[in-house]
Design a protein around this motif. Structure first.
Motif, mmCIF file in Angstrom:
data_model
loop_
_atom_site.group_PDB
_atom_site.id
_atom_site.type_symbol
_atom_site.label_atom_id
_atom_site.label_comp_id
_atom_site.label_asym_id
_atom_site.label_seq_id
_atom_site.Cartn_x
_atom_site.Cartn_y
_atom_site.Cartn_z
ATOM 1 N N VAL A 169 0.882 -1.101 0.008
ATOM 2 C CA VAL A 169 0.035 -0.058 0.080
ATOM 3 C C VAL A 169 0.783 1.112 -0.081
ATOM 4 N N ALA A 170 0.816 2.310 -1.176
ATOM 5 C CA ALA A 170 1.515 3.213 -1.251
ATOM 6 C C ALA A 170 0.769 4.298 -0.944
ATOM 7 N N ARG A 171 1.138 5.314 -0.062
ATOM 8 C CA ARG A 171 0.689 6.433 0.774
ATOM 9 C C ARG A 171 1.307 7.738 0.522
ATOM 10 N N VAL A 172 0.715 8.795 -0.074
ATOM 11 C CA VAL A 172 1.372 10.037 0.046
ATOM 12 C C VAL A 172 0.631 10.952 0.889
ATOM 13 N N GLU A 173 1.088 11.919 1.303
ATOM 14 C CA GLU A 173 0.506 12.896 2.420
ATOM 15 C C GLU A 173 1.212 14.429 1.896
ATOM 16 N N VAL A 174 0.301 15.395 1.777
ATOM 17 C CA VAL A 174 0.994 16.691 1.621
ATOM 18 C C VAL A 174 1.647 17.312 2.972
ATOM 19 N N THR A 175 2.647 17.562 2.680
ATOM 20 C CA THR A 175 3.477 18.122 3.936
ATOM 21 C C THR A 175 4.024 19.545 3.892
ATOM 22 N N SER A 176 4.025 20.081 2.533
ATOM 23 C CA SER A 176 4.134 21.340 2.321
ATOM 24 C C SER A 176 3.774 21.987 1.199
ATOM 25 N N LEU A 177 3.598 23.147 1.072
ATOM 26 C CA LEU A 177 2.916 23.543 -0.041
ATOM 27 C C LEU A 177 3.685 25.134 -0.167
ATOM 28 N N ASP A 178 4.320 25.368 -1.656
ATOM 29 C CA ASP A 178 5.082 26.503 -1.917
ATOM 30 C C ASP A 178 4.223 27.309 -2.792
ATOM 31 N N PRO A 179 3.277 28.280 -2.191
ATOM 32 C CA PRO A 179 2.613 28.900 -3.408
ATOM 33 C C PRO A 179 3.189 29.771 -4.482
ATOM 34 N N ALA A 180 4.334 30.272 -3.955
ATOM 35 C CA ALA A 180 5.165 31.183 -4.982
ATOM 36 C C ALA A 180 5.618 30.330 -6.366
ATOM 37 N N LYS A 181 5.990 29.087 -5.884
ATOM 38 C CA LYS A 181 6.620 28.042 -7.023
ATOM 39 C C LYS A 181 5.537 27.245 -7.387
ATOM 40 N N LYS A 182 4.488 27.060 -6.686
ATOM 41 C CA LYS A 182 3.490 25.999 -7.107
ATOM 42 C C LYS A 182 3.726 24.653 -6.817
ATOM 43 N N LYS A 183 4.859 24.615 -5.773
ATOM 44 C CA LYS A 183 5.395 23.140 -5.559
ATOM 45 C C LYS A 183 4.816 22.647 -4.500
#
Length: 140
Positions: free
Chosen positions: A99-113
């Protein structure tokens, strides 16, 4: 077409996962596609003499499941992979369900990363962990 999350739709902690049982065919096809014919993956007699005492799946096969989550679930179709770190923690054997899982840990609005933690488990055992950085698809 499957749903994609645009950068603006993402939030910290948002997560998705996908599971797959690793078959003999998966291992043989992966070896054929990549050219990685290491006998630890393909030859039971050889593999019995290794640290793992039997055949194991290619580590990158599990990593490919992380790519599947990113490209089909979160952020979804149109995601562009920028980087991935990986630590292989335990072997995956033929017949194991990963089971592969991903979770958002950081958002960089300036670079949309978007930075996401990435893990693969077989039952309660972490077999792979790392971090991915992606560009989320543009809002359509």
């Amino acid at each position: 077409m499957q749903q994609s999350y645009a950068f603006e739709d993402l939030s910290m902690g948002l997560a998705a996962e996908i599971g797959r049982t690793v078959t003999e065919a998966d291992i043989v096809l992966f070896a054929g596609v990549t050219g990685d014919t290491n006998p630890a993956h393909l030859n039971q007699q050889y593999a019995e003499g290794t640290l793992f005492k039997g055949r194991i799946a290619h580590g990158m096969l599990s990593a490919g499941l992380v790519s599947a989550v990113l490209g089909t679930r979160l952020p979804g179709p149109g995601t562009i992979y920028l980087s991935q770190s990986l630590k292989f923690r335990a072997p995956v054997r033929p017949g194991d369900t990963v089971v592969a899982r991903v979770e958002v840990t950081s958002l960089d609005p300036a670079k949309k990363k978007v930075t996401l933690s990435t893990t693969c488990r077989v039952g309660d055992t972490v077999v792979l962990e790392g971090e991915a950085v992606v560009l989320a698809p543009a809002r359509s």
